[in-house]
Scaffold this motif. Structure first.
Motif, PDB file in Angstrom:
ATOM      1  N   GLU A  21     113.444  40.405  63.478  1.00 39.17           N
ATOM      2  CA  GLU A  21     113.697  39.081  64.050  1.00 39.17           C
ATOM      3  C   GLU A  21     112.684  38.754  65.138  1.00 39.17           C
ATOM      4  OE1 GLU A  21     118.551  38.817  63.431  1.00 39.17           O
ATOM      5  OE2 GLU A  21     117.714  39.825  65.191  1.00 39.17           O
ATOM      6  N   VAL A  22     112.290  39.741  65.914  1.00 40.32           N
ATOM      7  CA  VAL A  22     111.253  39.514  66.926  1.00 40.32           C
ATOM      8  C   VAL A  22     109.993  38.989  66.263  1.00 40.32           C
ATOM      9  CG1 VAL A  22     109.743  40.585  68.644  1.00 40.32           C
ATOM     10  CG2 VAL A  22     112.161  41.226  68.549  1.00 40.32           C
ATOM     11  N   TYR A  23     109.633  39.577  65.143  1.00 36.17           N
ATOM     12  CA  TYR A  23     108.443  39.107  64.411  1.00 36.17           C
ATOM     13  C   TYR A  23     108.636  37.669  63.930  1.00 36.17           C
ATOM     14  CZ  TYR A  23     105.220  38.411  60.533  1.00 36.17           C
ATOM     15  OH  TYR A  23     104.278  37.882  59.681  1.00 36.17           O
ATOM     16  N   LEU A  24     109.792  37.376  63.338  1.00 39.65           N
ATOM     17  CA  LEU A  24     110.032  36.036  62.796  1.00 39.65           C
ATOM     18  C   LEU A  24     110.002  34.965  63.884  1.00 39.65           C
ATOM     19  CD1 LEU A  24     112.899  36.702  60.224  1.00 39.65           C
ATOM     20  CD2 LEU A  24     110.523  36.122  59.716  1.00 39.65           C
ATOM     21  N   GLU A  33     102.174  44.826  64.559  1.00 40.74           N
ATOM     22  CA  GLU A  33     101.846  44.401  65.922  1.00 40.74           C
ATOM     23  C   GLU A  33     103.106  44.367  66.774  1.00 40.74           C
ATOM     24  OE1 GLU A  33     100.704  40.264  68.192  1.00 40.74           O
ATOM     25  OE2 GLU A  33      99.734  40.627  66.246  1.00 40.74           O
ATOM     26  N   VAL A  34     104.165  43.816  66.227  1.00 40.05           N
ATOM     27  CA  VAL A  34     105.436  43.736  66.951  1.00 40.05           C
ATOM     28  C   VAL A  34     105.989  45.126  67.223  1.00 40.05           C
ATOM     29  CG1 VAL A  34     107.873  43.083  66.697  1.00 40.05           C
ATOM     30  CG2 VAL A  34     106.077  41.421  66.190  1.00 40.05           C
ATOM     31  N   ASN A  35     105.994  45.973  66.205  1.00 39.90           N
ATOM     32  CA  ASN A  35     106.526  47.327  66.377  1.00 39.90           C
ATOM     33  C   ASN A  35     105.791  48.092  67.482  1.00 39.90           C
ATOM     34  OD1 ASN A  35     108.266  46.780  64.280  1.00 39.90           O
ATOM     35  ND2 ASN A  35     107.063  47.882  62.736  1.00 39.90           N
ATOM     36  N   ASN A  36     104.471  47.936  67.528  1.00 37.15           N
ATOM     37  CA  ASN A  36     103.672  48.611  68.561  1.00 37.15           C
ATOM     38  C   ASN A  36     103.983  48.055  69.948  1.00 37.15           C
ATOM     39  OD1 ASN A  36     102.386  50.294  66.713  1.00 37.15           O
ATOM     40  ND2 ASN A  36     100.719  48.836  66.351  1.00 37.15           N
ATOM     41  N   GLU A  37     104.144  46.732  70.034  1.00 37.21           N
ATOM     42  CA  GLU A  37     104.477  46.120  71.322  1.00 37.21           C
ATOM     43  C   GLU A  37     105.851  46.582  71.804  1.00 37.21           C
ATOM     44  OE1 GLU A  37     102.009  41.879  71.098  1.00 37.21           O
ATOM     45  OE2 GLU A  37     104.198  41.888  71.258  1.00 37.21           O
TER      46      GLU A  37
END
Length: 299
Positions: A21-24, A33-37
């Motif tokens: 959901e963070v990515y969306l 990118e989101v997972n790394n952040e």
């Protein structure tokens, strides 16, 4: 830090997000990118996670709140869809969608079920008045499953207030009945705010057949007399709202209580402005605390 923006936005509603959901709900280029952040931010103690959900600060109790709200949303969704179909059978209603918290898969004992309504051109205020009369007479003015506070006509489909709030509301809208294709095509601008969200969802029902009474009313009022009556309802409503909500300044009134031949909004708390203001304040606090600068949002 695209992940931070998404988490801060939904923190306003005490709603943690999964990594997907963070990515969306961000402008990130990829899920990686989101997972790394998220991993970096969690290691730094900026965010916390539990049960595959992420939240700002150590507000992990909101995760249990979210899960309970998701479960309640599932329980009421069928009833909400039936109410949406019922609304679509009223005269001059072209399409109905579920908006608000339920469109984000959340509901609790204090929640209303909000509906977004598209009407026939030049008949918005007749359609709205008939729905309000039904609510006041038969539902004793209850909003619980009948909160109809945003109408647009089929000749005014482009949302003029373009910001992260309206983009989120539009992309999470759940079409119940009617044709939303032109509405989505008129609002492609949402991709500039949330490029990872898919624009356009199919309604549960393409069309809802209207009964003989609705058809008769449409036949009688689909005339110049109907146009005049629609304008009268518009003027009467604006006069009433100007008296009732006289604490709103002109600028706020024109956004929160927007009343034109093609748009009717009834948001006296001016939630859109409040959300953007609170979000920008969170950005400033976040910068002070973590020295991570985020671009300000505009209403």
């Amino acid at each position: 830090m695209n992940s931070v923006k998404a988490l801060l936005y939904f923190s306003l509603f005490k709603y943690p997000l999964s990594a997907e959901e963070v990515y969306l709900f961000s402008a990130a280029h990829s899920q990686d990118e989101v997972n790394n952040e998220l991993k970096y931010l969690e290691q730094k103690g900026v965010i916390f996670s539990d049960k595959n959900f992420y939240c700002i600060d150590n507000h992990t109790k909101t995760i249990s709140r979210r899960i309970a709200g998701n479960n309640m949303a599932k329980a009421v969704m069928d009833k909400a869809i039936k109410k949406g179909v019922f609304i679509s059978k009223f005269p001059f209603i072209k399409a109905v969608g579920i908006s608000g918290s339920l469109s984000k898969n959340y509901h609790d004992k204090n929640s209303d079920v909000d509906f977004f309504v598209i009407t026939t051109s030049k008949k918005l205020w007749i359609a709205r008045t008939l729905l309000m009369l039904y609510k006041k007479i038969f539902l004793l003015n209850s909003r619980k499953f009948f909160c109809v506070n945003y109408f647009i006509a089929e000749d005014s489909l482009e949302i003029t207030e373009k910001n992260i709030f309206t983009a989120t509301e539009l992309l999470t809208l759940i079409p119940v009945s009617g044709d939303f294709e032109l509405f989505y095509s008129k609002n492609q601008w949402v991709s500039t705010f949330l490029p990872n969200m898919e624009i356009g969802k199919s309604p549960f029902y393409e069309n809802s057949k209207k009964n003989w009474l609705a058809k008769m009313i449409e036949s009688i009022l689909n005339t110049r007399i109907g146009d005049l009556l629609d304008n009268i309802f518009l003027k009467l409503t604006v006069k009433k709202w100007n008296l009732k909500f006289n604490t709103l300044n002109k600028e706020d009134f024109e956004i929160a209580m927007k009343s034109t031949s093609g748009v009717s909004k009834h948001h006296p708390q001016n939630f859109q402005k409040r959300v953007i203001a609170r979000l920008n304040q969170k950005y400033k606090e976040f910068y002070t605390r973590y020295n991570i600068e985020l671009e300000e949002e505009h209403a």
